[in-house]
Design a protein around this motif. Structure first.
Motif, PDB file in Angstrom:
ATOM      1  N   ASN A   1       3.599  16.100  -5.841  1.00 41.98           N
ATOM      2  CA  ASN A   1       4.387  15.874  -7.061  1.00 41.98           C
ATOM      3  C   ASN A   1       3.714  14.802  -7.912  1.00 41.98           C
ATOM      4  N   PRO A   2       2.612  15.124  -8.572  1.00 44.69           N
ATOM      5  CA  PRO A   2       1.846  14.114  -9.306  1.00 44.69           C
ATOM      6  C   PRO A   2       2.631  13.421 -10.423  1.00 44.69           C
ATOM      7  N   ASN A   3       3.679  14.042 -10.915  1.00 44.02           N
ATOM      8  CA  ASN A   3       4.495  13.404 -11.950  1.00 44.02           C
ATOM      9  C   ASN A   3       5.185  12.137 -11.445  1.00 44.02           C
ATOM     10  N   LEU A   4       5.313  11.981 -10.130  1.00 43.59           N
ATOM     11  CA  LEU A   4       5.947  10.794  -9.561  1.00 43.59           C
ATOM     12  C   LEU A   4       5.079   9.547  -9.702  1.00 43.59           C
ATOM     13  N   PHE A   5       3.779   9.714  -9.995  1.00 47.68           N
ATOM     14  CA  PHE A   5       2.901   8.570 -10.210  1.00 47.68           C
ATOM     15  C   PHE A   5       3.365   7.735 -11.399  1.00 47.68           C
ATOM     16  N   GLU A   6       4.162   8.302 -12.273  1.00 47.10           N
ATOM     17  CA  GLU A   6       4.661   7.577 -13.450  1.00 47.10           C
ATOM     18  C   GLU A   6       5.655   6.488 -13.062  1.00 47.10           C
TER      19      GLU A   6
ATOM     20  N   VAL B   1       0.847  -1.187   0.000  1.00 47.37           N
ATOM     21  CA  VAL B   1       0.000   0.000   0.000  1.00 47.37           C
ATOM     22  C   VAL B   1       0.888   1.245   0.000  1.00 47.37           C
ATOM     23  N   VAL B   2       0.306   2.416   0.169  1.00 51.32           N
ATOM     24  CA  VAL B   2       1.068   3.666   0.199  1.00 51.32           C
ATOM     25  C   VAL B   2       0.863   4.308   1.570  1.00 51.32           C
ATOM     26  N   CYS B   3       1.964   4.612   2.257  1.00 46.80           N
ATOM     27  CA  CYS B   3       1.877   5.246   3.575  1.00 46.80           C
ATOM     28  C   CYS B   3       1.475   6.716   3.421  1.00 46.80           C
ATOM     29  N   GLU B   4       1.089   7.327   4.523  1.00 45.73           N
ATOM     30  CA  GLU B   4       0.656   8.720   4.500  1.00 45.73           C
ATOM     31  C   GLU B   4       1.757   9.654   4.010  1.00 45.73           C
ATOM     32  N   HIS B   5       2.987   9.407   4.424  1.00 42.01           N
ATOM     33  CA  HIS B   5       4.106  10.261   4.024  1.00 42.01           C
ATOM     34  C   HIS B   5       4.292  10.223   2.505  1.00 42.01           C
ATOM     35  N   CYS B   6       4.321   9.033   1.938  1.00 44.99           N
ATOM     36  CA  CYS B   6       4.509   8.907   0.487  1.00 44.99           C
ATOM     37  C   CYS B   6       3.292   9.440  -0.270  1.00 44.99           C
ATOM     38  N   GLU B   7       2.105   9.259   0.291  1.00 49.34           N
ATOM     39  CA  GLU B   7       0.901   9.797  -0.342  1.00 49.34           C
ATOM     40  C   GLU B   7       0.978  11.318  -0.422  1.00 49.34           C
TER      41      GLU B   7
END
Length: 76
Positions: A65-70, A53-59
Motif C-alpha cells: 500500500n504505497p499510498n501509506l507512505f504519505e 525504524v520500520v519492522c518487517e511487518h509494517c514494511e
C-alpha cells in the motif's frame, strides 16, 4: 548506554544496540538531512535513546500500500 530499536509505525520493540557510537556512525553515512537524522533517533526524559525504524511487518504493509507512505503512522 544501549540504544533501543522500535518500529516507528506499530511501536513494536525490535531489540537494542549496545554501541551507541556505532549507531551514530551508521546514521551519519545515510543520505539524510539533519532533521531526518533527528527524527530517526529520539531521546526520552531519562536519557534513553530510541532508534525509530520500520519492522518487517509494517514494511510489507507499506510495500503493498504505497499510498501509506504519505502518513507518519498508519496503525491506529
Amino acid at each position: 548506554m544501549a540504544v533501543q530499536m522500535k518500529c516507528r509505525h506499530c511501536q513494536q520493540s525490535m531489540g537494542s544496540i549496545e554501541d551507541e557510537h556505532r549507531v551514530y556512525d551508521i546514521i551519519a553515512q545515510q543520505p539524510l538531512s539533519v532533521e531526518e537524522q533527528h527524527d530517526l533517533m529520539t531521546e526520552n526524559e531519562e536519557g534513553q535513546k530510541t532508534l525509530n525504524v520500520v519492522c518487517e511487518h509494517c514494511e510489507e504493509i507499506l510495500t503493498q500500500n504505497p499510498n501509506l507512505f504519505e502518513n507518519d503512522t498508519f496503525i491506529h
